[in-house]
Design a protein around this motif. Structure first.
Motif, PDB file in Angstrom:
ATOM      1  N   ASN A  51     -48.440  10.870  14.671  1.00  0.00           N
ATOM      2  CA  ASN A  51     -48.678  11.368  13.176  1.00  0.00           C
ATOM      3  C   ASN A  51     -47.467  11.667  12.728  1.00  0.00           C
ATOM      4  O   ASN A  51     -47.127  12.375  11.800  1.00  0.00           O
ATOM      5  N   SER A  52     -46.455  10.778  13.178  1.00  0.00           N
ATOM      6  CA  SER A  52     -45.264  10.567  12.487  1.00  0.00           C
ATOM      7  C   SER A  52     -45.061   9.235  12.023  1.00  0.00           C
ATOM      8  O   SER A  52     -45.458   8.165  12.629  1.00  0.00           O
ATOM      9  N   THR A  60     -40.088  11.224  10.946  1.00  0.00           N
ATOM     10  CA  THR A  60     -40.627  12.398  10.071  1.00  0.00           C
ATOM     11  C   THR A  60     -42.070  12.624  10.284  1.00  0.00           C
ATOM     12  O   THR A  60     -42.727  11.669  10.507  1.00  0.00           O
ATOM     13  N   CYS A  61     -42.600  13.941  10.279  1.00  0.00           N
ATOM     14  CA  CYS A  61     -43.974  14.397  10.660  1.00  0.00           C
ATOM     15  C   CYS A  61     -44.736  14.189   9.374  1.00  0.00           C
ATOM     16  O   CYS A  61     -44.231  14.708   8.419  1.00  0.00           O
ATOM     17  N   GLU A  86     -47.538  15.408   8.773  1.00  0.00           N
ATOM     18  CA  GLU A  86     -48.273  16.614   8.507  1.00  0.00           C
ATOM     19  C   GLU A  86     -47.530  17.650   8.006  1.00  0.00           C
ATOM     20  O   GLU A  86     -47.839  18.258   7.028  1.00  0.00           O
ATOM     21  N   SER A  87     -46.467  17.871   8.757  1.00  0.00           N
ATOM     22  CA  SER A  87     -45.658  19.069   8.158  1.00  0.00           C
ATOM     23  C   SER A  87     -44.440  18.523   7.242  1.00  0.00           C
ATOM     24  O   SER A  87     -43.830  19.496   6.314  1.00  0.00           O
ATOM     25  N   GLN A 132     -38.301  15.203  12.291  1.00  0.00           N
ATOM     26  CA  GLN A 132     -38.261  15.306  14.049  1.00  0.00           C
ATOM     27  C   GLN A 132     -37.183  14.769  14.776  1.00  0.00           C
ATOM     28  O   GLN A 132     -36.801  15.412  15.719  1.00  0.00           O
TER      29      GLN A 132
END
Lengths: 118, 802
Positions: A58-59, A69-70, A72-73, A77
């Motif tokens: 999911n990144s 980079t994530c 979702e958030s 990272q």
């Protein structure tokens, strides 16, 4: 806050991203197979086009220097402990069309940044 | 301080001085060397001839070593006289120097069998660097070379000449090759292997005359037959240099006679190496030098005590793919000696052990020398083997290192070339905190000679340094925790035809930017077109066939084979650049033009209007073939480098490789297109091509290694193709050719490409042809994109003012 019709789902291949310009927003939309996610199309590092990155779970990994980079958030990272983040956009799919929700610019970005450093 | 003079700057003299220096510094040392080079590793001359090593690589002690140890070095001076009463030596430069102690390490000279014509031009020995240099200059494709002598040195010389392209015949007096080390059967097995390499062997031939008018033209044998030859190498044995011993009135038989303390008959004169005779034996191999040197060092420094008991002669042939080892007493026709044998003609494996009184007396191994160290130990220790008679040839459940390192005593020599014991290595690892094989090599010199002890050194590192991990054991990444070699195997045998399949079955299901492109390559290389290509697993460059720049735009480099273009192409490039406002047009380092700052959505149109194929400048694939002008225009050119380069590029373009592959073809050794620092290079010379691989001029600079020398352009192209496909199949993803050839070793690379059996070579070329047939110019996707938004910016279905 309005949902904006962007494109047919088939225009974004599985595990890839595509960029789209909506007004002053340049958005990267990703197809993760079971859902779509959207973030700003600009890496906080050097402004790299995140839509062109390789998706890892999911990144997304920026094609320029490998910042991860994530989706979702919105948090970066890699490098670790950077507390940097990108803007996220809510996404939904209706009748085979991807829709993105965009809130008013200045306020929205402020909220996001505060959330990230909190 | 006492004055020590050393006659001889070879391996024996200098190794002995190194041992003397380990004792207290009580000598003012001068070394005389007849050759003009610093001390070098003579046993590696065959590797230099075979192009596996450069001359500089085999230096053991550079000038700085002599300086830092306060040794005066007199090179190019031959000692012509010794006066044992006045205690002086006289050099051929007229100088006379006094000594307190004298060490003779004069070595040996090649034995020239009695025959006519040995002074003709083109007749060489193979003894020193100058001989090697001369042979390298003259050996080339088309030259018929004859090596007189089928012993260790002769065979290694033959192989070296053949690698340089010569048509080689070995002529041997005896009924079998290496008769001093092998029995008749062993000799037969060896002959077959040598012939398989393409070297002809004539046995029981005595040469009576070297023919030719000034320059050698052939040989006549005693039976009257003749053979054509443009180059002759005499490698018929060596003769100890004893003249100085005679002049000093020492006791001399075949060699200068020494006792168990390495003393000669004069109390102030010592001798070591190939010029000595101990217990009626003269040695011509390297290991005894070190054993003698240690004893001599003790004696000469006033620590007389250790004794030299003689050495077990052990010999190993250093020819790739021809494993031969022999040690001890191998004649089983003598009473009381019995032999245990094993032979497999199809595998080419022959083993024979001779036993006397329940102990090992000798060993011959051909085709499989994995157990040579175990047998050497048994020979040295005199182990009673009565209890393990059933496991002599095939050790029961021996550890897979082939030898249990823990069981080796500290005093045991691990590296015979450099005389390094297990204890030396272990203490160096502890004291200096060594962790890698390269560090061990540098600190102790172990494994820097012939390399046959590399596995043992690795074993020691493994045993002592728990962190030690061999490179090959590295897994691709945490998503799919397997080595790349394992993964290639899985993809092939499990018929995995997409990246996602591999990730789902063997990995965490989603992968990352490290493993996805690597797996993409593996799947593509293995199934070449007969697979499901997953663009999402590839880097953006490989999705849009252009190189992403720091501002998110792309660069466009059309293919310009061999760096050759035309006015029409240049005009189109100019027109396109103007039409699409290309911010910069630049000449690249690869003899091509780069259009920088192109927007993704303009790519398909630009490719169409250029009408040129993709130059693959954005991918891990075939980049370019750089060429010099060659015979087409250059007045120095010896080969048509432009045509050859363009052809090479045509044969390989559009294929993917583990990392980028840059190539160069030059028409003469002036190397104007820098072929010797390319992944694959062809260097033209009069009448032949050298094909070189593994060069680099990037983050590291590395001169390419010689793969093979061949006569025709077609043969050179084929050699390049063989290496190319081998690299595609065996390199790890992101491993450049220069790391690849160093990891595998050129010996292995050659053996499995240009010197592989015909069937193996054909299979490599077939797989390359299949991949090539399915490959295509990536820029043709301008007409049929893999998905509608591959290049096109998505336009929102509705607009909004924000």
């Amino acid at each position: 806050m309005k949902w904006i019709k962007i494109t047919e789902t088939s225009n974004i291949p599985k595990r890839e991203g595509r960029s789209v310009k909506v007004g002053s927003h340049e958005i990267a939309i990703f197809n993760l197979g079971d859902r779509f996610l959207a973030i700003q199309n600009s890496c906080p590092h050097g402004g790299g086009p995140l839509a062109d990155g390789i998706v890892s779970g999911n990144s997304v990994v920026c094609p320029l220097h490998g910042w991860k980079t994530c989706l979702e958030s919105g948090e970066v990272q890699r490098p670790k402990d950077l507390q940097s983040c990108v803007r996220r956009y809510p996404v939904k799919v209706e009748e085979g069309v991807v829709l993105v929700q965009i809130e008013a610019t200045a306020k929205g970005r402020e909220t996001q940044e505060r959330m990230c450093t909190a | 301080m006492e004055k020590l003079i050393v006659i001889g700057n070879g391996m024996a003299g200098v190794a002995c001085v190194e041992q003397i220096l380990k004792h207290s510094p009580r000598f003012d040392i001068t070394i005389f060397g007849e050759e003009t080079h610093v001390n070098y590793n003579r046993i590696l001359l065959s590797s230099v001839l075979a192009g596996e090593k450069e001359m500089d690589d085999i230096t053991i002690n550079g000038l700085d070593w002599y300086q830092s140890n306060n040794i005066s070095l007199r090179l190019g001076v031959r000692i012509t006289g010794i006066d044992p009463v006045a205690k002086t030596v006289t050099g051929d430069d007229g100088s006379t120097i006094h000594y307190d102690k004298l060490l003779i390490a004069a070595g040996s000279t090649p034995l020239i069998p009695p025959m006519e014509g040995t002074t003709k031009q083109g007749v060489y020995c193979f003894r020193n660097l100058d001989d090697t240099r001369a042979l390298l200059e003259r050996a080339r494709p088309g030259v018929k070379a004859v090596v007189i002598g089928g012993g260790l040195l002769g065979l290694e010389a033959a192989r070296g000449l053949q690698v340089q392209g010569a048509d080689v015949t070995v002529v041997h007096l005896m009924d079998r090759l290496m008769e001093r080390q092998l029995d008749y059967t062993g000799g037969l097995f060896l002959k077959r292997k040598i012939e398989e390499l393409g070297v002809k062997v004539l046995l029981e031939k005595s040469t009576s005359e070297i023919l030719g008018n000034g320059h050698v033209e052939g040989l006549r044998f005693e039976d009257g037959e003749t053979i054509e030859a443009g180059l002759v190498v005499i490698a018929a044995g060596i003769r100890p240099n004893v003249e100085l011993g005679r002049k000093a009135s020492l006791t001399v038989n075949r060699g200068i006679v020494v006792n168990n303390y390495m003393e000669t008959s004069d109390p102030d004169i010592f001798a070591v190496g190939e010029c000595v005779e101990h217990n009626c034996v003269c040695y011509g191999l390297v290991a005894p030098l070190y054993e003698q040197g240690k004893v001599l060092a003790a004696t000469i420094t006033g620590n007389r005590g250790p004794v030299y008991k003689g050495s077990i002669s052990a010999a190993k042939l250093k020819i790739m793919g021809v494993d031969v080892f022999s040690a001890g007493f191998t004649d089983d026709t003598v009473a009381g000696v019995e032999a245990v044998r094993y032979e497999d003609p199809s595998l080419g494996v022959y083993k024979k052990l001779t036993l006397k009184d329940g102990c090992l007396a000798g060993v011959i191994l051909v085709g499989d020398v994995a157990d040579s160290h175990r047998y050497t130990e048994w020979l040295k220790d005199g182990t009673d083997l009565s209890a393990q008679r059933r496991n002599l040839l095939f050790p029961g459940s021996a550890p897979d290192t082939g030898c249990d390192v823990a069981s080796i005593p500290d005093s045991e020599t691990v590296c015979g070339c450099m005389g390094v014991t297990k204890g030396d290595i272990i203490s160096a690892i502890h004291e200096k905190g060594l962790q890698t094989l390269a560090q061990v090599k540098e600190a102790t010199r172990a494994s820097s000679g012939c390399g046959s002890c590399t596995e043992l050194c690795k074993g020691l590192l493994k045993a002592v340094v728990p962190e030690f991990e061999e490179d090959q054991k590295k897994v691709l990444c945490a998503c799919v925790p397997f080595t790349q070699e394992n993964l290639r195997e899985m993809v092939r045998t499990q018929h995995l035809k997409s990246v996602q399949e591999v990730l789902d079955i063997y990995g965490n299901g989603h992968g990352c930017e490290i493993c996805k492109p690597a797996l993409s390559y593996m799947v593509d290389m293995t199934w070449c077109g007969d697979h499901e290509e997953d663009r999402s697993a590839r880097f953006i460059n490989d999705r849009v066939h252009a190189n992403i720049q720091r501002d998110g735009t792309f660069s466009v480099v059309p293919r310009m084979r061999g760096g050759v273009t035309s006015p029409a192409e240049l005009r189109r490039i100019a027109d396109v650049s103007e039409k699409y406002n290309v911010p910069m047009v630049k000449v690249t380092g690869s003899q091509r033009l780069d259009l920088l700052g192109v927007r993704k959505e303009d790519l398909p149109a630009i490719w169409a209007e250029l009408g040129m194929p993709s130059g693959q400048a954005y991918t891990k694939g075939v980049r370019m073939v750089k060429t010099c002008v060659g015979t087409t225009f250059c007045r120095f050119g010896t080969q048509d480098s432009i045509s050859a380069g363009i052809e090479l590029e045509r044969r390989l373009e559009n294929l993917f490789t583990p990392h980028k592959t840059k190539m160069g073809v030059v028409g003469c050794p002036r190397n104007c297109a820098e072929a010797t620092v390319k992944d694959i290079g062809m260097v033209g010379q009069e009448g032949s091509w050298q094909v070189v691989v593994g060069g680099a001029a990037g983050k590291s600079v590395r001169k390419a290694d010689l793969l093979i020398t061949v006569e025709s352009t077609e043969e050179a192209l084929t050699a390049a193709q063989l290496f190319f496909q081998y690299y595609r199949e065996h390199a790890n993803y992101l491993e450049r050719t220069y790391d690849f050839v160093e990891r595998l070793g050129m010996e292995k690379v050659r053996k499995e490409t240009v010197y592989a059996p015909p069937a193996v070579r054909e299979a490599l070329l077939d797989r390359l042809a299949k991949a090539k047939a399915l490959s295509r110019d990536a820029w043709l996707e301008r007409e049929a994109p893999v998905n509608p938004t591959q290049f096109v910016q998505i336009q929102p279905m509705e607009t909004i003012a924000l």
